[in-house]
Design a protein around this motif. Structure first.
Motif, short mmCIF file in Angstrom:
data_model
loop_
_atom_site.label_atom_id
_atom_site.label_comp_id
_atom_site.label_asym_id
_atom_site.label_seq_id
_atom_site.Cartn_x
_atom_site.Cartn_y
_atom_site.Cartn_z
N LYS A 1 0.84 -1.20 0.00
CA LYS A 1 0.00 0.00 0.00
C LYS A 1 0.88 1.24 0.00
CE LYS A 1 -4.04 -2.03 0.54
NZ LYS A 1 -5.13 -1.92 -0.38
N LYS A 2 0.49 2.22 -0.80
CA LYS A 2 1.20 3.50 -0.83
C LYS A 2 0.57 4.41 0.22
CE LYS A 2 3.89 4.94 -3.38
NZ LYS A 2 5.29 5.17 -3.16
N VAL A 3 1.39 4.89 1.14
CA VAL A 3 0.91 5.66 2.28
C VAL A 3 1.61 7.01 2.32
CG1 VAL A 3 0.71 5.69 4.80
CG2 VAL A 3 0.53 3.52 3.57
N ILE A 4 0.83 8.04 2.63
CA ILE A 4 1.40 9.38 2.81
C ILE A 4 0.81 10.01 4.07
CG2 ILE A 4 -0.35 10.52 1.37
CD1 ILE A 4 2.00 12.39 0.40
N VAL A 5 1.63 10.77 4.74
CA VAL A 5 1.19 11.57 5.88
C VAL A 5 1.12 13.01 5.38
CG1 VAL A 5 1.76 12.40 8.19
CG2 VAL A 5 2.26 10.02 7.56
N ALA A 6 -0.08 13.55 5.28
CA ALA A 6 -0.29 14.94 4.88
C ALA A 6 -0.76 15.70 6.11
CB ALA A 6 -1.33 15.02 3.76
N TYR A 7 -0.18 16.85 6.34
CA TYR A 7 -0.53 17.58 7.56
C TYR A 7 -0.48 19.09 7.34
CZ TYR A 7 4.34 18.84 8.06
OH TYR A 7 5.58 19.39 7.83
N PHE A 8 -1.28 19.78 8.14
CA PHE A 8 -1.22 21.23 8.23
C PHE A 8 -0.81 21.55 9.66
CE2 PHE A 8 -3.45 25.05 9.83
CZ PHE A 8 -2.69 25.99 9.18
N SER A 9 0.16 22.44 9.80
CA SER A 9 0.62 22.85 11.13
C SER A 9 0.89 24.34 11.12
CB SER A 9 1.89 22.08 11.51
OG SER A 9 2.28 22.37 12.83
N ALA A 10 0.23 25.06 11.98
CA ALA A 10 0.43 26.50 12.05
C ALA A 10 1.53 26.88 13.04
CB ALA A 10 -0.88 27.20 12.44
N SER B 1 -10.09 33.44 12.89
CA SER B 1 -11.47 33.62 13.37
C SER B 1 -12.42 33.82 12.20
CB SER B 1 -11.57 34.81 14.33
OG SER B 1 -10.84 34.56 15.50
N LYS B 2 -12.04 34.66 11.26
CA LYS B 2 -12.89 34.89 10.09
C LYS B 2 -13.09 33.60 9.30
CE LYS B 2 -11.56 39.70 9.23
NZ LYS B 2 -10.87 40.56 8.25
N GLU B 3 -12.02 32.86 9.08
CA GLU B 3 -12.14 31.60 8.34
C GLU B 3 -13.05 30.61 9.05
OE1 GLU B 3 -7.69 31.77 6.30
OE2 GLU B 3 -8.13 30.17 7.74
N MET B 4 -12.86 30.46 10.34
CA MET B 4 -13.63 29.46 11.07
C MET B 4 -15.09 29.87 11.24
SD MET B 4 -11.55 27.05 11.21
CE MET B 4 -12.57 25.89 12.13
N PRO C 1 -11.65 20.94 12.20
CA PRO C 1 -10.41 21.08 11.43
C PRO C 1 -10.34 22.50 10.85
CG PRO C 1 -11.71 19.22 10.62
CD PRO C 1 -12.56 19.98 11.57
N PRO C 2 -9.16 23.08 10.72
CA PRO C 2 -9.07 24.39 10.07
C PRO C 2 -9.61 24.30 8.64
CG PRO C 2 -6.98 23.78 11.07
CD PRO C 2 -7.86 22.57 11.14
N ARG C 3 -10.14 25.39 8.13
CA ARG C 3 -10.76 25.40 6.80
C ARG C 3 -9.79 25.02 5.68
NH1 ARG C 3 -15.64 24.91 8.79
NH2 ARG C 3 -16.35 26.76 9.89
N SER D 1 -9.68 20.44 22.88
CA SER D 1 -10.76 19.70 22.22
C SER D 1 -10.37 18.26 21.97
CB SER D 1 -11.08 20.34 20.87
OG SER D 1 -11.51 21.67 21.03
N SER D 2 -11.39 17.39 21.91
CA SER D 2 -11.15 16.02 21.47
C SER D 2 -11.24 16.02 19.94
CB SER D 2 -12.20 15.07 22.07
OG SER D 2 -13.45 15.28 21.44
N ILE D 3 -10.93 14.91 19.32
CA ILE D 3 -10.95 14.83 17.87
C ILE D 3 -12.32 14.42 17.32
CG2 ILE D 3 -10.14 12.45 17.71
CD1 ILE D 3 -8.41 13.34 15.29
N GLU D 4 -13.20 13.91 18.15
CA GLU D 4 -14.46 13.34 17.67
C GLU D 4 -15.29 14.30 16.83
OE1 GLU D 4 -13.42 12.78 20.84
OE2 GLU D 4 -12.96 10.65 20.64
N ASN D 5 -15.48 15.52 17.28
CA ASN D 5 -16.29 16.47 16.52
C ASN D 5 -15.66 16.77 15.16
OD1 ASN D 5 -18.76 18.17 16.61
ND2 ASN D 5 -17.25 19.79 16.21
N SER D 6 -14.35 16.90 15.13
CA SER D 6 -13.65 17.17 13.87
C SER D 6 -13.85 16.03 12.88
CB SER D 6 -12.16 17.37 14.12
OG SER D 6 -11.93 18.55 14.84
N VAL D 7 -13.68 14.80 13.35
CA VAL D 7 -13.83 13.64 12.47
C VAL D 7 -15.28 13.53 11.99
CG1 VAL D 7 -13.70 11.11 12.35
CG2 VAL D 7 -11.88 12.40 13.47
#
Length: 164
Positions: A23-32, A75-78, A110-112, A137-143
């Motif tokens: 399987k081809k796997v990638i980790v894609a992430y956003f980090s501010a 704030s505007k984005e969210m 998740p961020p926009r 926050s927990s991750i449940e709402n985001s997922v």
């Protein structure tokens, strides 16, 4: 601290079995701020996966990330569910079977920019395993929000990867 994170990551991937042979796997992430980046790098190392940083066309400044300021960029984005921040580049994920998708949790979501990435990367039919970092926050709402917004993706359970 790093050892605890590594143990959590190993457990997550053993349970999910995402990095199956062939399987081809990638980790894609956003980090501010770098917290999600650190988790993504550990994850990619452990899984021997490629890594990709999701970057906005314009980096977020400290002022942009001030969630107490109603007119800050974040704030505007969210506050606008249709906001789609522009990416620095698009990533073709057609050759990957599994995508680990990492992000910090903003406003219990998740961020926009994650929406922008998902929509431009065309993840339809792919296995996507979310992971996140958060101060409270927990991750449940985001997922759950991602599952509702993108039902054609094969979402797996997510995990919060905070350093302790």
């Amino acid at each position: 601290m790093r050892r605890n994170l590594l143990i959590i990551i190993c457990t997550l991937f053993t349970v999910l079995g995402a990095n199956a042979q062939g399987k081809k796997v990638i980790v894609a992430y956003f980090s501010a701020t770098g917290k999600t980046e650190a988790a993504a790098k550990q994850l990619a190392k452990e899984q021997k996966a490629e890594i990709y940083a999701i970057k906005p066309k314009k980096d977020y400044s400290e002022e942009d990330l001030d969630y107490r300021n109603a007119i800050s960029r974040s704030s505007k984005e969210m506050n606008d569910s249709q906001s789609r921040p522009t990416l620095k580049e698009n990533k073709d994920l057609s050759r990957y079977d599994t995508v680990y998708l990492g992000f910090p949790i903003w406003w219990n979501l998740p961020p926009r920019i994650i929406n922008t990435f998902i929509e431009q990367a065309n993840l339809k039919g792919k296995v996507v395993i979310p992971f996140a970092t958060s101060g409270s926050s927990s991750i449940e709402n985001s997922v759950n929000a991602l599952k509702r917004a993108y039902p054609d993706i094969k979402w797996q359970n997510g995990l919060l990867l905070n350093k302790k």
